[in-house]
Scaffold this active site. Structure first.
Site, PDB file in Angstrom:
ATOM      1  N   PRO A 410      37.321  41.935  48.221  1.00 35.13           N
ATOM      2  CA  PRO A 410      38.761  42.013  47.932  1.00 35.13           C
ATOM      3  C   PRO A 410      39.567  42.534  49.118  1.00 35.13           C
ATOM      4  O   PRO A 410      39.146  43.453  49.823  1.00 35.13           O
ATOM      5  CB  PRO A 410      38.832  42.972  46.745  1.00 35.13           C
ATOM      6  N   CYS A 411      40.748  41.926  49.309  1.00 35.89           N
ATOM      7  CA  CYS A 411      41.612  42.311  50.432  1.00 35.89           C
ATOM      8  C   CYS A 411      42.792  43.167  49.959  1.00 35.89           C
ATOM      9  O   CYS A 411      43.749  43.367  50.705  1.00 35.89           O
ATOM     10  CB  CYS A 411      42.136  41.058  51.142  1.00 35.89           C
TER      11      CYS A 411
END
Length: 451
Positions: A410-411
């Site tokens: 996840p960013c």
């Protein structure tokens, strides 16, 4: 050595891995003859780190690295200690004045894209990174300072490849990729997708004003513009003629760029439909549609996905290497961007272990698997932290190992649009990057043992 016993076999294996005879013997004595290779290498690594930490950390900060009462319960590499060692190594380089900061290239074409003449076809990988198994990791290019330096350090010091998907489609998507794949003989998916807004959406040309000079869309996000905003734009334009004043033009263009709005009528802009986003990202039509999936979920899932054409260009080198099919470990698999890319390349998916926390995304991948009549085996795992050493070893013994480990953690804490929780790799979601590293290290260790 003549490995007449299980203990001697383990000692022989540890020495082949590069540990000294003394280290291997001490580990066997402290952890017991029934301990696994993972536990033994864990103990040896922890002991090495304890020595390295003496000069930098006070005695009271250090914790016991091996506890006989609970050590046998740990079937995983102690990647917290490993992470600490990597950070110490990075800090030492900074103290020594070594400037190895990673800078984003311009143009952002990585080692080459199909539309550009400049191509790099050879690089020297660090010995620890040479595959198989191959690995491929992706995240946003525009991350906080030092993030890509850390990502590279944890992934065997492999140089990231930064690519903007505007060279593959009509939308920009600046991403960094760390991988150990070969660079020779890459090829793109055919037919080429539309490269400009008007090629992708020809009906918009009729209404497109001359002062809107966009030819590419910006990065596709997980949310869209509100009806109130598009109505404000319509009213602002209706108050003027065909040539609104520069202040109005600037307001409209700023919002159009931010939200990727396109012209659908006179003075009318609208956000992209989910079907249009699917097309821009290289997914098949209706990939995220139906099955109880809401419109909001479709935007969210698509906004967090790979751009399939870009990823397929990098993975294309695997087609000749695995003509009989591939065993894939897909971490944080989302809506199956890597799986779709491999399928479109014509690489059979023999066995796929897909690890994805979102039930919506798991349903999308499962539906695509069934709709495309895949002949292989798809295994769903909902939580990456459930994938420990025992589970991995069981899966790898069943499939014969993994050929490729793909992931894009996840960013949420890295992306520039997240102003409140842009905490880098220490953020709640983006720290899952270290799970990718942990699992990849386990896969490599188990693969080496099974050879």
């Amino acid at each position: 050595m003549n490995p007449d016993s299980d203990e001697e076999s383990k000692l022989l294996f540890l020495t082949k891995m590069g540990y000294s005879k003394a280290e291997a013997s001490i580990a066997m004595e402290r952890c017991g003859p029934d301990s696994s290779i993972a536990e033994l290498t864990d103990f040896i690594s922890a002991a090495q780190m304890a020595k390295a930490a003496d000069a930098l950390f006070p005695l009271e900060d250090k914790k016991p690295f091996c506890n006989d009462s609970n050590h046998k319960k740990r079937r995983n590499l102690d990647y917290d200690l490993w992470k600490r060692k990597k950070q110490m190594k990075l800090q030492k380089r900074l103290l020594d004045g070594v400037d190895d900061a990673i800078h984003l290239p311009n143009p952002m074409i990585g080692f080459g894209v199909p539309t550009e003449i400049v191509q790099i076809t050879h690089r020297t990988l660090p010995e620890a990174a040479i595959g198989p198994p191959y690995f491929y990791y992706e995240n946003v290019a525009l991350a906080p300072k030092g993030v890509w330096q850390t990502i590279s350090r944890f992934l065997y010091d492999v140089e990231p490849e930064f690519v903007d998907s505007k060279y593959f489609c009509a939308s920009a998507r600046k991403r960094g990729y760390v991988h150990n794949l070969p660079l020779e003989n890459r090829f793109p998916l055919l037919p080429f997708p539309p490269r400009t807004i008007h090629d992708a959406f020809p009906l918009t040309r009729k209404w497109w004003p001359s002062w809107d000079t966009r030819t590419k869309l910006n990065c596709l996000q997980t949310c869209t513009a509100s009806a109130k905003l598009t109505d404000r734009i319509r009213k602002a334009l209706e108050n003027h003629g065909d040539e609104p004043p520069l202040t109005v033009q600037k307001f409209v263009l700023d919002e159009c760029r931010k939200w990727n709005l396109v012209w659908v009528g006179r003075n009318k802009v609208a956000p992209l439909e989910p079907d249009e986003v699917e097309m821009l990202l290289g997914f098949p039509r209706n990939h995220t549609r139906g099955g109880g999936i809401s419109r909001t979920d479709r935007y969210k899932s698509l906004g967090n996905s790979f751009q399939v054409d870009t990823v397929a260009y990098h993975l294309s080198v695997l087609k000749d290497m695995f003509p009989g099919g591939i065993n894939l470990l897909s971490l944080f698999s989302g809506i199956g961007g890597a799986e779709v890319a491999l399928h479109r390349l014509g690489i059979p998916l023999k066995n796929v272990v897909s690890v994805e926390i979102s039930e919506v995304n798991r349903n999308i991948v499962r539906s695509w698997w069934e709709q495309t009549n895949q002949k292989g085996t798809l295994i769903d795992i909902p939580d990456v932290q459930q994938l420990n050493g025992d589970r991995l070893e069981q899966l790898m013994n069943t499939f014969g190992g993994f050929d490729l480990v793909v992931g894009g953690s996840p960013c949420n804490n890295l992306a520039g649009s997240n102003r409140h929780h842009r905490d880098g790799l220490e953020g709640k979601e983006s720290s899952l990057f270290f799970d990718y590293c942990r699992i990849l290290e386990l896969v490599k260790c188990i693969s080496a043992r099974n050879q």
